[in-house]
Design an enzyme around this catalytic site. Sequence first.
Site, mmCIF file in Angstrom:
data_model
loop_
_atom_site.group_PDB
_atom_site.id
_atom_site.type_symbol
_atom_site.label_atom_id
_atom_site.label_comp_id
_atom_site.label_asym_id
_atom_site.label_seq_id
_atom_site.Cartn_x
_atom_site.Cartn_y
_atom_site.Cartn_z
ATOM 1 N N HIS A 106 0.862 -1.185 0.000
ATOM 2 C CA HIS A 106 0.000 0.000 0.000
ATOM 3 C C HIS A 106 0.901 1.238 0.000
ATOM 4 O O HIS A 106 1.737 1.402 0.884
ATOM 5 C CB HIS A 106 -0.894 -0.023 1.243
ATOM 6 C CG HIS A 106 -1.909 1.069 1.304
ATOM 7 N ND1 HIS A 106 -3.223 0.892 0.917
ATOM 8 C CD2 HIS A 106 -1.808 2.359 1.707
ATOM 9 C CE1 HIS A 106 -3.882 2.014 1.089
ATOM 10 N NE2 HIS A 106 -3.046 2.918 1.567
ATOM 11 N N HIS A 124 -0.779 2.970 11.526
ATOM 12 C CA HIS A 124 0.376 3.859 11.587
ATOM 13 C C HIS A 124 0.203 4.933 12.664
ATOM 14 O O HIS A 124 -0.899 5.200 13.146
ATOM 15 C CB HIS A 124 0.644 4.513 10.229
ATOM 16 C CG HIS A 124 -0.473 5.370 9.703
ATOM 17 N ND1 HIS A 124 -1.675 4.876 9.327
ATOM 18 C CD2 HIS A 124 -0.534 6.708 9.457
ATOM 19 C CE1 HIS A 124 -2.463 5.840 8.882
ATOM 20 N NE2 HIS A 124 -1.788 6.969 8.960
ATOM 21 N N GLU A 159 -4.124 14.362 11.224
ATOM 22 C CA GLU A 159 -5.074 14.078 10.159
ATOM 23 C C GLU A 159 -6.491 14.419 10.593
ATOM 24 O O GLU A 159 -6.938 14.027 11.668
ATOM 25 C CB GLU A 159 -5.020 12.591 9.775
ATOM 26 C CG GLU A 159 -3.654 12.123 9.296
ATOM 27 C CD GLU A 159 -3.627 10.628 9.019
ATOM 28 O OE1 GLU A 159 -4.689 9.973 9.171
ATOM 29 O OE2 GLU A 159 -2.560 10.114 8.653
ATOM 30 N N HIS A 201 -7.167 12.433 14.011
ATOM 31 C CA HIS A 201 -6.086 11.630 14.567
ATOM 32 C C HIS A 201 -4.893 12.566 14.707
ATOM 33 O O HIS A 201 -4.273 12.941 13.722
ATOM 34 C CB HIS A 201 -5.748 10.453 13.647
ATOM 35 C CG HIS A 201 -6.923 9.580 13.345
ATOM 36 N ND1 HIS A 201 -7.150 9.030 12.110
ATOM 37 C CD2 HIS A 201 -7.955 9.175 14.142
ATOM 38 C CE1 HIS A 201 -8.252 8.314 12.144
ATOM 39 N NE2 HIS A 201 -8.765 8.385 13.370
ATOM 40 N N HIS A 254 -3.655 4.851 14.692
ATOM 41 C CA HIS A 254 -4.929 4.675 14.016
ATOM 42 C C HIS A 254 -4.741 3.756 12.820
ATOM 43 O O HIS A 254 -3.625 3.395 12.457
ATOM 44 C CB HIS A 254 -5.544 6.014 13.596
ATOM 45 C CG HIS A 254 -4.651 6.863 12.741
ATOM 46 N ND1 HIS A 254 -3.583 7.573 13.225
ATOM 47 C CD2 HIS A 254 -4.680 7.123 11.408
ATOM 48 C CE1 HIS A 254 -2.995 8.232 12.246
ATOM 49 N NE2 HIS A 254 -3.628 7.970 11.117
#
Length: 453
Positions: free
Chosen positions: A295, A338, A344, A368, A374
């Site tokens: 990803h 992560h 964020e 976050h 999260h």
Amino acid sequence: MFTEDKQPNSYTYQSGFGNHFSSEALDGALPVGQNTPQICPYGLYAEQLSGTAFTVGRSGNQRTWLYRIRPSVMHLPFEPYTKNSHIIGIFDSQTTDPTPTQNRWMPFPIPEDSDFVDGLRTVSGAGDPTVKNGIAIHVYAASQSMNCRAFTSSDGDMLIVPQQGRLDITTEFGPIMVAPNEIAVIQRGMRFSVALPDGPSRGFVLEVYDGHFELPDLGPIGANGLANPRDFQTPTAQFENTTDGWTIISKSQGTLFAAKQGHSPFDVVAWHGNYAPFKYNLANFNVVNSVSFDHIDPSIFTVLTCKSAHPGTAVADFVIFPPRFEVQMDTFRPPYFHRNCMSEFIGLLFGNYEAKQGKFLPGGCSIHSTMTPHGPDAATVQSATTRELRPGRIADNSQTFMFETMFQLRATKWAAEHSHRDSDYYKVWQDIPVTFDPDQKPGTNTHHPGNEH
């Protein structure tokens, strides 16, 4: 009814990002060969709107010349505007509650008697606009158009993300129609008024106190991809010459003020420059992604960035997670778990977010903060670790966005104490199964390119 001095909105745009544009509603309204002749064409007044200091280098200098019927200075003194007390500009311990805990909100309700300004609420932010350092994140929920009222922020550029209902935005540069899955950027100092052609509307606003939004560097991607400059649209000049009573509401140092004036603020007949509002359709974003394994970091989904003084770090990035193909083999495909040195703020415009199931609803949002863990919820983990990995589509009929920033975000007291705050958000991770088995021998990764032979 429109008179000859009040023109209907025709929504014509000029294409490009960061261009020097020229636009005139009457032929010959722009002076030729100079900016401030003794007498401007049609008896207009020349007024410069500066987006950067006069002495900024040519490559970064932003300014526009407006040719208007009356100078914008023709207003009565500003007085405190007390109808909306939920806008925060300076984030300190007296006005907000810091916490590293993950926060999430259900969609905020739309009041019956608020326009765009009165329905604006600050959810989070950091810093102080008086020293041009930081950001503010707002939500808006409006049920009425701004009749003979205009708004301007002296604090920063505003990136507007509608979630429900179109916004018919009249600016000094011309009209902009922006729908859900589109964005509009209205820079610092520009006056605008919002009408609601579809009725009640709701959405999000990212305000940056320092710098301006620009396209991210592409680096190894090459010359093309992500948001292409040609897809950005800047309005063309239209003007009103009316003597209606108007109220100008100014956000200055995080506080609202109001001034009366006896004419429309949208009396600009012509303009030229590179400091102008614009819109962009998120459906035009050209996605890049992995076509082998793993990803890729969400920075590949950056639409716009406001760079900081630290290379590679942003005051704020505007990121989206649009419909696309996913084909990675032997890969945990949702966003990985992560802890990020950036904060964020994530919002859902419509559909379902790929990393959350259940209570993350369109119009909802989450925060976050820096280094707070999260990632995908338990249901997503279960699906991602057991599904057959075939190439396929993801995020069809949905759109999720993220405001990402180098600053540590704090939720305002209004947001932290709101009844729509999901106090059970932490529970979405509690049922992630423990699958560790020390006696299990590692298998062969048959899909990894290094194991093809």
